[in-house]
Design a protein around this motif. Structure first.
Motif, PDB file in Angstrom:
ATOM      1  N   LEU A 161      83.845   3.097  69.090  1.00 23.17           N
ATOM      2  CA  LEU A 161      83.983   3.388  70.515  1.00 23.17           C
ATOM      3  C   LEU A 161      84.966   4.535  70.753  1.00 23.17           C
ATOM      4  O   LEU A 161      84.721   5.444  71.563  1.00 23.17           O
ATOM      5  CB  LEU A 161      84.441   2.141  71.267  1.00 23.17           C
ATOM      6  N   ALA A 162      86.090   4.502  70.048  1.00 23.26           N
ATOM      7  CA  ALA A 162      87.098   5.552  70.218  1.00 23.26           C
ATOM      8  C   ALA A 162      86.534   6.905  69.812  1.00 23.26           C
ATOM      9  O   ALA A 162      86.760   7.929  70.488  1.00 23.26           O
ATOM     10  CB  ALA A 162      88.330   5.215  69.391  1.00 23.26           C
ATOM     11  N   ALA A 163      85.798   6.935  68.717  1.00 21.69           N
ATOM     12  CA  ALA A 163      85.224   8.187  68.241  1.00 21.69           C
ATOM     13  C   ALA A 163      84.189   8.710  69.227  1.00 21.69           C
ATOM     14  O   ALA A 163      84.128   9.928  69.508  1.00 21.69           O
ATOM     15  CB  ALA A 163      84.594   7.986  66.864  1.00 21.69           C
ATOM     16  N   MET A 164      83.388   7.813  69.793  1.00 22.64           N
ATOM     17  CA  MET A 164      82.359   8.256  70.744  1.00 22.64           C
ATOM     18  C   MET A 164      82.989   8.736  72.058  1.00 22.64           C
ATOM     19  O   MET A 164      82.527   9.714  72.660  1.00 22.64           O
ATOM     20  CB  MET A 164      81.369   7.102  70.999  1.00 22.64           C
ATOM     21  N   ARG A 165      84.041   8.037  72.503  1.00 23.36           N
ATOM     22  CA  ARG A 165      84.735   8.445  73.738  1.00 23.36           C
ATOM     23  C   ARG A 165      85.358   9.836  73.553  1.00 23.36           C
ATOM     24  O   ARG A 165      85.268  10.704  74.438  1.00 23.36           O
ATOM     25  CB  ARG A 165      85.796   7.415  74.096  1.00 23.36           C
ATOM     26  N   GLU A 166      85.962  10.028  72.398  1.00 23.10           N
ATOM     27  CA  GLU A 166      86.591  11.324  72.123  1.00 23.10           C
ATOM     28  C   GLU A 166      85.547  12.435  72.086  1.00 23.10           C
ATOM     29  O   GLU A 166      85.759  13.536  72.615  1.00 23.10           O
ATOM     30  CB  GLU A 166      87.334  11.245  70.787  1.00 23.10           C
ATOM     31  N   LEU A 167      84.384  12.126  71.480  1.00 23.33           N
ATOM     32  CA  LEU A 167      83.323  13.127  71.390  1.00 23.33           C
ATOM     33  C   LEU A 167      82.762  13.442  72.779  1.00 23.33           C
ATOM     34  O   LEU A 167      82.433  14.594  73.088  1.00 23.33           O
ATOM     35  CB  LEU A 167      82.213  12.608  70.464  1.00 23.33           C
TER      36      LEU A 167
ATOM     37  N   ASN B 182      82.912  -7.154  63.015  1.00 23.70           N
ATOM     38  CA  ASN B 182      83.992  -6.292  62.526  1.00 23.70           C
ATOM     39  C   ASN B 182      84.577  -5.571  63.743  1.00 23.70           C
ATOM     40  O   ASN B 182      84.175  -4.458  64.104  1.00 23.70           O
ATOM     41  CB  ASN B 182      83.448  -5.291  61.500  1.00 23.70           C
ATOM     42  N   ARG B 183      85.510  -6.242  64.390  1.00 20.81           N
ATOM     43  CA  ARG B 183      86.054  -5.729  65.649  1.00 20.81           C
ATOM     44  C   ARG B 183      86.773  -4.394  65.466  1.00 20.81           C
ATOM     45  O   ARG B 183      86.663  -3.488  66.293  1.00 20.81           O
ATOM     46  CB  ARG B 183      86.995  -6.767  66.262  1.00 20.81           C
ATOM     47  N   ALA B 184      87.517  -4.265  64.411  1.00 21.98           N
ATOM     48  CA  ALA B 184      88.253  -3.018  64.162  1.00 21.98           C
ATOM     49  C   ALA B 184      87.285  -1.849  64.023  1.00 21.98           C
ATOM     50  O   ALA B 184      87.516  -0.750  64.561  1.00 21.98           O
ATOM     51  CB  ALA B 184      89.115  -3.156  62.923  1.00 21.98           C
ATOM     52  N   LEU B 185      86.175  -2.093  63.317  1.00 23.57           N
ATOM     53  CA  LEU B 185      85.195  -1.033  63.133  1.00 23.57           C
ATOM     54  C   LEU B 185      84.517  -0.690  64.457  1.00 23.57           C
ATOM     55  O   LEU B 185      84.280   0.488  64.766  1.00 23.57           O
ATOM     56  CB  LEU B 185      84.155  -1.463  62.090  1.00 23.57           C
ATOM     57  N   ALA B 186      84.204  -1.728  65.253  1.00 24.52           N
ATOM     58  CA  ALA B 186      83.573  -1.491  66.555  1.00 24.52           C
ATOM     59  C   ALA B 186      84.475  -0.649  67.455  1.00 24.52           C
ATOM     60  O   ALA B 186      84.016   0.292  68.133  1.00 24.52           O
ATOM     61  CB  ALA B 186      83.237  -2.826  67.217  1.00 24.52           C
ATOM     62  N   LYS B 187      85.782  -0.998  67.496  1.00 22.27           N
ATOM     63  CA  LYS B 187      86.725  -0.228  68.320  1.00 22.27           C
ATOM     64  C   LYS B 187      86.838   1.208  67.820  1.00 22.27           C
ATOM     65  O   LYS B 187      86.967   2.147  68.610  1.00 22.27           O
ATOM     66  CB  LYS B 187      88.089  -0.907  68.309  1.00 22.27           C
TER      67      LYS B 187
ATOM     68  N   LEU C 209      74.965  -0.140  65.259  1.00 20.80           N
ATOM     69  CA  LEU C 209      75.766   0.663  64.344  1.00 20.80           C
ATOM     70  C   LEU C 209      76.019  -0.095  63.036  1.00 20.80           C
ATOM     71  O   LEU C 209      76.187  -1.318  63.049  1.00 20.80           O
ATOM     72  CB  LEU C 209      77.089   1.040  65.011  1.00 20.80           C
ATOM     73  N   PRO C 210      76.064   0.601  61.912  1.00 21.79           N
ATOM     74  CA  PRO C 210      76.212  -0.060  60.604  1.00 21.79           C
ATOM     75  C   PRO C 210      77.480  -0.895  60.502  1.00 21.79           C
ATOM     76  O   PRO C 210      78.562  -0.447  60.922  1.00 21.79           O
ATOM     77  CB  PRO C 210      76.248   1.104  59.611  1.00 21.79           C
ATOM     78  N   ASP C 211      77.303  -2.100  59.981  1.00 19.59           N
ATOM     79  CA  ASP C 211      78.398  -2.993  59.580  1.00 19.59           C
ATOM     80  C   ASP C 211      79.226  -3.557  60.734  1.00 19.59           C
ATOM     81  O   ASP C 211      80.266  -4.183  60.490  1.00 19.59           O
ATOM     82  CB  ASP C 211      79.346  -2.279  58.604  1.00 19.59           C
ATOM     83  N   VAL C 212      78.763  -3.367  61.967  1.00 20.97           N
ATOM     84  CA  VAL C 212      79.491  -3.992  63.077  1.00 20.97           C
ATOM     85  C   VAL C 212      79.255  -5.503  63.056  1.00 20.97           C
ATOM     86  O   VAL C 212      80.177  -6.302  63.201  1.00 20.97           O
ATOM     87  CB  VAL C 212      79.061  -3.392  64.433  1.00 20.97           C
ATOM     88  N   PHE C 213      77.993  -5.888  62.861  1.00 21.01           N
ATOM     89  CA  PHE C 213      77.659  -7.303  62.735  1.00 21.01           C
ATOM     90  C   PHE C 213      77.154  -7.556  61.312  1.00 21.01           C
ATOM     91  O   PHE C 213      76.335  -6.796  60.787  1.00 21.01           O
ATOM     92  CB  PHE C 213      76.572  -7.705  63.723  1.00 21.01           C
ATOM     93  N   THR C 214      77.598  -8.581  60.670  1.00 21.82           N
ATOM     94  CA  THR C 214      77.107  -8.991  59.348  1.00 21.82           C
ATOM     95  C   THR C 214      76.873 -10.492  59.355  1.00 21.82           C
ATOM     96  O   THR C 214      77.513 -11.231  60.101  1.00 21.82           O
ATOM     97  CB  THR C 214      78.118  -8.647  58.228  1.00 21.82           C
ATOM     98  N   VAL C 215      75.927 -10.899  58.528  1.00 19.57           N
ATOM     99  CA  VAL C 215      75.613 -12.320  58.398  1.00 19.57           C
ATOM    100  C   VAL C 215      76.174 -12.814  57.072  1.00 19.57           C
ATOM    101  O   VAL C 215      75.870 -12.264  56.010  1.00 19.57           O
ATOM    102  CB  VAL C 215      74.091 -12.570  58.449  1.00 19.57           C
ATOM    103  N   GLU C 216      76.979 -13.818  57.142  1.00 26.50           N
ATOM    104  CA  GLU C 216      77.577 -14.390  55.936  1.00 26.50           C
ATOM    105  C   GLU C 216      76.977 -15.763  55.707  1.00 26.50           C
ATOM    106  O   GLU C 216      76.995 -16.629  56.584  1.00 26.50           O
ATOM    107  CB  GLU C 216      79.096 -14.515  56.098  1.00 26.50           C
ATOM    108  N   ARG C 217      76.408 -15.939  54.536  1.00 30.22           N
ATOM    109  CA  ARG C 217      75.807 -17.230  54.189  1.00 30.22           C
ATOM    110  C   ARG C 217      76.784 -18.050  53.361  1.00 30.22           C
ATOM    111  O   ARG C 217      77.515 -17.510  52.536  1.00 30.22           O
ATOM    112  CB  ARG C 217      74.506 -17.023  53.415  1.00 30.22           C
ATOM    113  N   ALA C 218      76.744 -19.326  53.592  1.00 33.35           N
ATOM    114  CA  ALA C 218      77.624 -20.222  52.842  1.00 33.35           C
ATOM    115  C   ALA C 218      77.242 -20.214  51.362  1.00 33.35           C
ATOM    116  O   ALA C 218      76.063 -20.071  51.006  1.00 33.35           O
ATOM    117  CB  ALA C 218      77.514 -21.647  53.388  1.00 33.35           C
TER     118      ALA C 218
END
Length: 292
Positions: free
Chosen positions: A89-95, A81-86, A113-122
């Motif tokens: 990062l933005a929130a941590m940089r600001e803090l 989840n690239r948008a969530l990861a960015k 961090l929660p939900d950055v990586f998820t496993v999707e099964r077929a």
């Protein structure tokens, strides 16, 4: 063949890229009751497994557990989840800027961090997976039924042994009943002799009273029916279909005859035999509660 309602069977196999485990267990129940646990995305298996189990048994509270693990890594994909990861990062940089704390973030930190990586099964192929699970379930079911049959054989042997004991007790009652009438006739004659002293006793009257007493305590009809029910019990135990409910009904009839015989018992010996007979019937009734 007599089967117990208690049983357990388990099978584990690797088929078509899945590691499948099926466990089946049951306890006594008046009717057929089925519950099943499957993986969250495999709820479609529950009705199939219920039908498969019900095709082999008719009574019992059955619990079925099915575990499915894919052995093929190709059916899973890791999503980022690239948008969530960015956003993290933005929130941590600001803090960091606001607090003056050094901004030091590694990829490992980000992955935690929660939900950055998820496993999707077929999505599994329902038809192929169902066929594989039913193959494993068939083996578990064979073992489950075999255990119920083994336990059923022990139940049958115990019931037949107790039935023979009851037959012997019935013979003792039949043998003792005429002696009870004769003892009553002698007691009546002695009592009249004492009451009438030197006056003559009407033997015909004594015989009439003894006959009335004999008719009141006669258990011939009850013992004949009791033996008939015991014979029927043996025939039912030899049947190939589920017989638990038939045996339940037959036990009611056996108990009815035993209670009637008990109410007519006029001496301690017969009363003791009836108590032993009813005790054996109760033990059979308890065993029958375990039979499918």
């Amino acid at each position: 063949m007599i089967r117990s309602m208690t049983g357990y069977g388990r099978s584990q196999q690797q088929l078509n890229g899945w590691d499948i485990t099926v466990e089946i267990k049951s306890v006594n129940h008046r009717y057929f009751e089925f519950s099943c646990r499957t993986p969250r995305n495999c709820a479609f298996l529950e009705d199939k497994l219920k039908a498969q189990v019900q095709s082999r048994i008719s009574r019992g509270k059955v619990d079925c557990y099915c575990a499915i693990v894919s052995t093929d890594a190709g059916d899973s994909a890791v999503l980022v989840n690239r948008a969530l990861a960015k956003s993290y990062l933005a929130a941590m940089r600001e803090l960091a800027e606001e607090t003056g704390v050094p901004f030091e973030v590694t990829l490992r930190d980000l992955a935690r961090l929660p939900d950055v990586f998820t496993v999707e099964r077929a999505v599994p192929d329902e038809e192929a997976l169902t066929a594989a699970v039913q193959t494993v379930a068939a083996e578990a079911l064979d073992r489950f039924v075999a255990m119920r049959e083994t336990e059923g054989a022990r139940l049958r042997a115990d019931i037949e042994s107790r039935s023979r004991t009851i037959s012997g007790l019935t013979a003792r009652i039949e043998e003792q009943s005429p002696k009870t009438v004769e003892a009553y006739r002698e007691r009546l004659y002695q009592k009249l002799s004492q009451l009438l002293a030197d006056r003559s006793i009407d033997d015909a009257r004594v015989l009439t009273e003894a006959a009335i007493f004999a008719d009141r305590i006669a258990v011939d009809e009850e013992t004949v029916r009791l033996r008939s029910h015991l014979h029927q019990l043996g025939e039912i135990l030899g049947a190939s279909d589920p017989v638990g409910r038939k045996l339940d009904f037959l036990m009611q009839e056996l108990n009815r005859e035993a209670n009637t015989i008990g109410s007519k018992a006029q001496d301690a010996k017969n009363a003791a035999v009836v108590v032993a007979l009813k005790s054996e019937l109760e033990k059979i009734r308890e065993q029958i509660q375990n039979i499918e």
